[in-house]
Scaffold this active site. Structure first.
Site, mmCIF file in Angstrom:
data_model
loop_
_atom_site.group_PDB
_atom_site.id
_atom_site.type_symbol
_atom_site.label_atom_id
_atom_site.label_comp_id
_atom_site.label_asym_id
_atom_site.label_seq_id
_atom_site.Cartn_x
_atom_site.Cartn_y
_atom_site.Cartn_z
ATOM 1 N N TRP A 179 0.837 -1.329 0.016
ATOM 2 C CA TRP A 179 -0.076 -0.032 0.013
ATOM 3 C C TRP A 179 0.639 1.115 0.034
ATOM 4 C CZ3 TRP A 179 -4.448 -1.294 -2.054
ATOM 5 C CH2 TRP A 179 -4.821 -2.425 -1.687
ATOM 6 N N ASP A 208 -1.801 6.614 6.321
ATOM 7 C CA ASP A 208 -2.938 5.726 5.970
ATOM 8 C C ASP A 208 -3.143 4.918 7.165
ATOM 9 O OD1 ASP A 208 -4.287 3.728 4.845
ATOM 10 O OD2 ASP A 208 -3.027 3.412 3.233
ATOM 11 N N LYS A 235 -12.048 -1.649 6.821
ATOM 12 C CA LYS A 235 -11.248 -2.631 7.450
ATOM 13 C C LYS A 235 -11.657 -2.697 8.997
ATOM 14 C CE LYS A 235 -8.572 -3.383 3.795
ATOM 15 N NZ LYS A 235 -7.544 -2.164 3.628
HETATM 16 C C1 LIG Z 1 -7.082 -1.944 2.308
HETATM 17 C C2 LIG Z 1 -6.156 -0.843 2.302
HETATM 18 C C3 LIG Z 1 -5.823 0.010 1.272
HETATM 19 C C4 LIG Z 1 -6.820 0.193 0.087
HETATM 20 O O1 LIG Z 1 -8.077 0.642 0.293
HETATM 21 P P1 LIG Z 1 -9.188 0.956 -0.905
HETATM 22 O O2 LIG Z 1 -10.191 1.760 -0.019
HETATM 23 O O3 LIG Z 1 -9.334 -0.206 -1.408
HETATM 24 O O4 LIG Z 1 -8.576 2.014 -1.927
HETATM 25 C C5 LIG Z 1 -4.792 1.141 1.453
HETATM 26 N N1 LIG Z 1 -4.046 1.055 2.529
HETATM 27 C C6 LIG Z 1 -4.179 0.198 3.668
HETATM 28 C C7 LIG Z 1 -3.160 0.057 4.591
HETATM 29 C C8 LIG Z 1 -5.035 -0.850 3.398
HETATM 30 O O5 LIG Z 1 -5.008 -1.923 4.331
#
Ligand SMILES: *Cc1c(COP(=O)(O)O)cnc(C)c1O
Length: 356
Positions: free
Chosen positions: A99, A166, A190
């Protein structure tokens, strides 16, 4: 059979949030209308987005000067929006997994990207340390929890430049000192709500510093000025987030959640550490409380498929590891009850006893 939901994302949500969302789909607040059938400008929806935002601020103790946004596009769109709005010449990134790499790739479209450190040499099984953050960077970007590899930055670091995180997979899992961050974002799917909504917590004073023109939909300032309603927001997903936030508040807030998460993670990590058959893949000091990755030791490698099948007979769902790590990954998000972790530990013991 009772299911134990260890999915990595979309993933388990508090049962009450799912039930109340189902009710709101049938009839919102006794209005005779479905949540899915009302305008986002309707006062009942305004109350929902206002409450979700207020609960976020209350639970995370978000200081004045920050805004909470609920947008579309997922965390992946934030990989683009952040540099679009904030990268004038150079940005610093910490490369801790896939990511982070995706965020870096997008940022390169907008300026120089300085990858200050990476753990790619050991398949992202640890968090790099001892690097310095360049004082002339426009911002420093980190991924606090690396969902695929099971590593986590569990403290709120100091940064000489605006810190952007993030937090897709560890948002609201522990008390966070928001004042250390200029921006926190993530996909909701998540630990917060259904897929389709992205949360952004942003300090307004970092905006307005780049020269380029920004398309309206991707402009944080315009999203703030329109209260996340520059266009139609993901109404249903926001509703479920509000229900999850209510659930967290009802439990007593993030200190309680953190204690619950530590208890669950310790239970499983202890079982892994004391096992003759299984071994963890992440460096001990960097192990995630949210995604617990483990494999079978070399001598037992050929039993991985059999263990996978065995867990399925016990109602375990979603414990297959990501293909880039292999083995197993148990995601132990906020809503996962400790009983499910205990069931997995029992499963591991039973399998070991039968296969040693
Ligand atoms: C799942 C995830 C993403 C991607 O998220 P989307 O909403 O599918 O774009 C980005 N960063 C992390 C840390 C993730 O776990």
């Amino acid at each position: 059979m009772k299911k134990h939901n260890f999915n990595a994302g979309p993933s388990i949500l508090p049962r009450i949030a799912v039930e109340n969302s189902a009710k709101a789909i049938l009839d919102l607040n006794g209005s005779g209308l479905s949540l899915l059938e009302i305008s986002h400008r309707h006062k009942d929806f305004q109350a929902i987005i206002d409450e979700a935002s207020a609960l976020f601020k209350e639970l995370m103790n978000i200081p004045d000067g920050y805004h909470v946004l609920f947008l579309g596009g997922g965390a992946s769109t934030q990989f683009v929006m952040a540099p679009y709005n904030l990268l004038q010449t150079q940005a610093a990134y910490l490369e801790t997994g896939v990511w982070a790499k995706k965020a870096i790739k997008e940022a390169k479209l907008f300026g120089n990207v300085n990858v200050v450190a990476s753990s790619s040499d050991k398949n992202f099984s640890y968090i790099p340390k001892g690097y310095s953050i360049p004082a002339d960077a426009d911002y420093f970007h980190i991924t606090t929890n690396n969902t695929i590899y099971g590593t986590e930055i569990k403290h709120d670091m100091d940064s000489p430049v605006p810190l952007i995180a993030d937090m897709s997979s560890d948002i609201l899992s522990r008390p966070t000192d928001v004042s250390k961050y200029a921006m926190i974002y993530g996909g909701a799917q998540k630990n917060l709500g259904p897929a389709g909504v992205t949360f952004v917590i942003i300090r307004e004073d970092i905006l307005g510093k780049v020269d380029r023109k920004i398309p309206s939909i991707l402009d944080y300032k315009i999203q703030i000025d329109n209260g996340s309603m520059f266009n139609t927001p993901p109404c249903f997903a926001i509703y479920t987030c509000m229900e999850t936030l209510r659930w967290i508040k009802g439990l007593g807030g993030l200190k309680t959640i953190q204690a619950m998460n530590e208890k669950k993670a310790n239970l499983l990590y202890d079982a892994i550490d004391n096992s003759t058959m299984f071994v963890g893949t992440a460096a001990r000091e960097d192990r995630s409380l949210m995604n617990i990755c483990f494999v079978m030791k070399e001598d037992y490698k050929e039993k991985e498929d059999a263990f996978m099948e065995f867990t399925k007979t016990k109602g375990m769902v979603g414990i297959k590891g990501h293909r880039s790590v292999g083995g197993f990954r148990a995601s132990t998000y906020n809503a996962l009850p400790i009983e499910s972790v205990q069931a997995l530990v029992d499963c591991m013991h039973e399998f070991e006893n039968e296969n040693m």
